[in-house]
Design an enzyme around this catalytic site. Structure first.
Site, PDB file in Angstrom:
ATOM      1  N   SER A 170      -4.143   6.161   8.674  1.00  0.00           N
ATOM      2  CA  SER A 170      -3.832   5.234   7.585  1.00  0.00           C
ATOM      3  C   SER A 170      -3.574   6.012   6.290  1.00  0.00           C
ATOM      4  CB  SER A 170      -4.976   4.225   7.447  1.00  0.00           C
ATOM      5  OG  SER A 170      -4.613   3.132   6.664  1.00  0.00           O
ATOM      6  N   ASP A 450       1.361  -1.995  14.864  1.00  0.00           N
ATOM      7  CA  ASP A 450       0.581  -1.762  13.643  1.00  0.00           C
ATOM      8  C   ASP A 450       1.185  -2.527  12.468  1.00  0.00           C
ATOM      9  OD1 ASP A 450      -0.803  -0.740  11.492  1.00  0.00           O
ATOM     10  OD2 ASP A 450       0.031   1.293  11.650  1.00  0.00           O
TER      11      ASP A 450
END
Ligand SMILES: *[C@@H]1O[C@H](CO)[C@@H](O)[C@H](O)[C@H]1NC(C)=O
Ligand SMILES: *[C@@H]1O[C@H](CO)[C@@H](O)[C@H](O)[C@H]1NC(C)=O
Ligand SMILES: *[C@@H]1O[C@H](CO)[C@@H](O)[C@H](O)[C@H]1NC(C)=O
Ligand SMILES: *[C@@H]1O[C@H](CO)[C@@H](O)[C@H](O)[C@H]1NC(C)=O
Ligand SMILES: *[C@@H]1O[C@H](CO)[C@@H](O)[C@H](O)[C@H]1NC(C)=O
Ligand SMILES: *[C@@H]1O[C@H](CO)[C@@H](O)[C@H](O)[C@H]1NC(C)=O
Ligand SMILES: *[C@@H]1O[C@H](CO)[C@@H](O)[C@H](O)[C@H]1NC(C)=O
Ligand SMILES: *[C@@H]1O[C@H](CO)[C@@H](O)[C@H](O)[C@H]1NC(C)=O
Length: 529
Positions: A170, A450
């Site tokens: 991330s 995602d």
């Protein structure tokens, strides 16, 4: 509790880690890591003329040497926007454990400045936050690698004499990529997982994988209910709007955007969120939560009792008698499972519940991870989640980027030598190349499910990835969500196929790099491509 104050990119990690610590029962989970403290420079760029040029703060780090053998590499797990301890799972059983075991490596978690216990200052005023920038953060990684001491581990394992390989998921993945790009003379390589490498101010594409891949009966019901609510707003039918809010038990949320965000909580609330969403799914439910699918099961429940399905007709007078299919089940789910996540029951309160319009709440300069994260969003990162400008939507269109920008303005009044821009200056963040970013021994690994993939190396907006090589490896995992390769179960062969093969690819990638380390070390100064 911590996740309540969590914004944006972060929450998956926290929730997963908590679940892990509770549920795992293998010996490595008994490993505890003692904090170590590093004297880190507050300001790596004294030429910028800012104060604190020669001052340091203590940056916390954790070391796992259980697999280390002399000659092995150092794996630096980038802390990103959370505390060091909330990343322990990666040393215990996740990707760092996997790589350490495969290569006799040593694992380190370095806590990001302005998170956990690594705050340079006692409070977080606008001026005190000046040194929370991407450039300073990645300079920390390089300076740390050159000066780190590992208690009880001999000999000197600093970079560049020892291969340092970074990993981050991330935002930490983006910091991994930027660190290797900027400080590749010190840091040997890195794996950037689900790394948002090219940001935008408004990021409605957060919802795109949900719109595309979630159970379609559920998605269509929410889309239609959102359309109907937005129609009421557009026609200024305030009585009907209030009736709608009351069905969810949320008439107290007078700001339409706070209300829209609250009922989107199980799907994706653009601000702080309380529920486990699509982002919190995981290939192994010990590391994630199935809640999103339970939510959808409720919204599209064909066996819902009559007192619930009746509610589908509550506002049908505004849609020519047509029911708002799923409204009763949606409202019932929110009342039964979402509202209790606001423990005080004061739904309009800020921070712990669904309100965001209390300016004094934002002005509070107490150090907190959510404040640091919001600051980064406001200054360099943007990526404010908002409703799509066209097409179906899972979030009411009352939410646009001004919703989040307002928080920035309230939270960070101009200081003496620092002020936040009127809109995030994403050019700094994107200056590492955006989707074009490349550096030797920098690997990208992403998942097509995602919610952040639209900002990642494998974004649908990025160029086709046809230039993969040992120096520039990349892997796009079909069916995977937000940095799903971070988690492991201490037995790669026992993992589901798509994760097993991703982990084997990561091991292979790193081993290939390590073979070339001596040549790199001796030939340093010669750039190879
Ligand atoms: C920082 O230290 C350097 C070298 O010791 C010195 O030249 C400089 O004046 C110091 N800067 C500040 C702001 O104290
Ligand atoms: C480790 O080695 C480097 C390079 O030889 C040196 O600059 C550094 O001072 C050493 N660090 C420690 C803690 O011995
Ligand atoms: C919407 O309705 C409210 C209350 O009935 C009224 O005060 C307001 O002026 C209306 N706004 C518009 C744009 O018509
Ligand atoms: C509704 O949600 C609850 C809470 O997550 C869950 O236990 C239940 O199974 C769901 N119902 C359906 C029909 O999916
Ligand atoms: C819908 O409109 C009809 C006719 O005006 C009225 O009798 C009825 O009470 C309304 N239903 C609701 C749920 O407001
Ligand atoms: C607004 O926030 C401040 C600071 O957190 C708090 O003291 C105050 O009670 C809040 N006001 C309302 C109306 O909730
Ligand atoms: C990436 O490369 C393409 C093609 O060379 C170019 O058009 C684009 O502007 C570049 N993007 C960035 C963010 O540098
Ligand atoms: C999920 O993780 C737990 C804990 O590590 C493990 O016991 C279990 O076998 C895993 N399940 C799958 C399907 O990988």
């Amino acid at each position: 509790m911590f996740s309540l104050k969590t914004v944006g990119l972060l929450a998956a990690v926290i929730i997963r880690t908590q679940a892990l610590q509770v549920k795992r029962d293998t010996p490595r989970s008994d490993l505890t890591y003692k904090p170590n403290y590093f004297n880190q420079k507050i300001n790596h760029f004294p030429e910028n003329g800012l104060p604190y040029a020669n001052t340091t703060f203590t940056q916390r780090y954790y070391v796992d040497s259980s697999y280390y053998k002399p000659g092995g590499p150092v794996y630096l797990y980038i802390g990103g926007e959370t505390s060091g301890p909330s990343r322990f799972s990666n040393l215990q059983s996740g990707i760092i454990q996997i790589l350490m075991e495969a290569t006799n490596g040593l694992g380190v978690i370095l806590e990001n400045r302005y998170y956990g216990e690594s705050y340079p200052f006692k409070t977080s005023t606008t001026d005190e936050l000046t040194f929370l920038t991407t450039a300073q953060t990645i300079a920390d990684n390089s300076y740390f690698a050159q000066n780190a001491v590992f208690p009880g581990v001999d000999p000197n394992l600093t970079a560049p004499g020892t291969p340092w390989i970074l990993y981050g998921g991330s935002l930490a993945g983006a910091q991994t990529a930027f660190s290797v790009k900027q400080h590749g003379d010190v840091l040997y390589g890195g794996i950037a997982s689900s790394a948002p490498v090219e940001v935008v101010v408004g990021y409605p594409e957060w919802y795109s994988p949900i719109q595309k891949y979630a159970p379609q009966g559920c998605v269509m019901r929410i889309n239609n209910i959102v359309d109907n609510f937005d129609m009421l707003i557009a026609k200024n039918l305030s009585t009907a709007v209030n009736e709608f809010k009351a069905l969810f038990g949320l008439e107290v949320l007078t700001d339409h955007r706070d209300f829209a965000a609250a009922i989107a909580d199980p799907i994706g609330n653009p601000g702080s969120y309380h529920s486990n969403t699509w982002q919190e799914l995981n290939w192994n439910s010990s590391y994630g939560s199935r809640d999103f699918f339970y939510f959808c099961g409720n919204v599209s429940d064909i066996d819902a009792p009559e007192e619930i399905t009746r509610v589908d007709y509550a506002l049908s007078n505004y849609t020519n008698g047509m029911p708002w299919t799923g409204l009763g089940s949606y409202a019932n789910y929110i009342k039964t499972y979402t509202l209790p996540l606001c423990a005080s029951g004061d739904y309009n309160s800020n921070g712990d519940c669904f309100g965001t319009q209390n300016q004094s709440y934002w002005e509070d300069t107490t150090n907190s991870e959510s404040r640091s994260y919001v600051y980064t969003s406001c200054t360099e990162q943007g990526a404010y989640i908002d409703a799509p400008k066209e097409g179906p939507s899972l979030l009411s269109r009352v939410v646009d980027t001004s919703y989040e920008q307002q928080w920035c303005t309230w939270a960070f009044p101009d200081g003496k030598y620092n002020k936040v821009p009127p809109s995030p200056d994403i050019s700094v963040y994107n200056s590492f190349g955006g989707f074009n970013i490349t550096a030797d021994r920098l690997a990208f690994i992403d998942g097509d499910q995602d919610v952040w993939n639209g900002l990642c190396y494998h974004s649908p907006l990025a160029p086709p990835r046809t230039q993969t090589s040992d120096l520039h490896p990349e892997l796009f995992i079909t069916g995977a969500g937000h940095h799903w390769d971070s988690a492991g179960i201490l037995d790669v062969e026992a993992e589901p196929q798509f994760i097993r093969e991703a982990h084997l690819w990561e091991i292979r990638t790193v081993k290939k790099w390590l073979r070339d380390f001596d040549a790199w070390k001796h030939g340093k100064g010669i750039r190879r491509h």
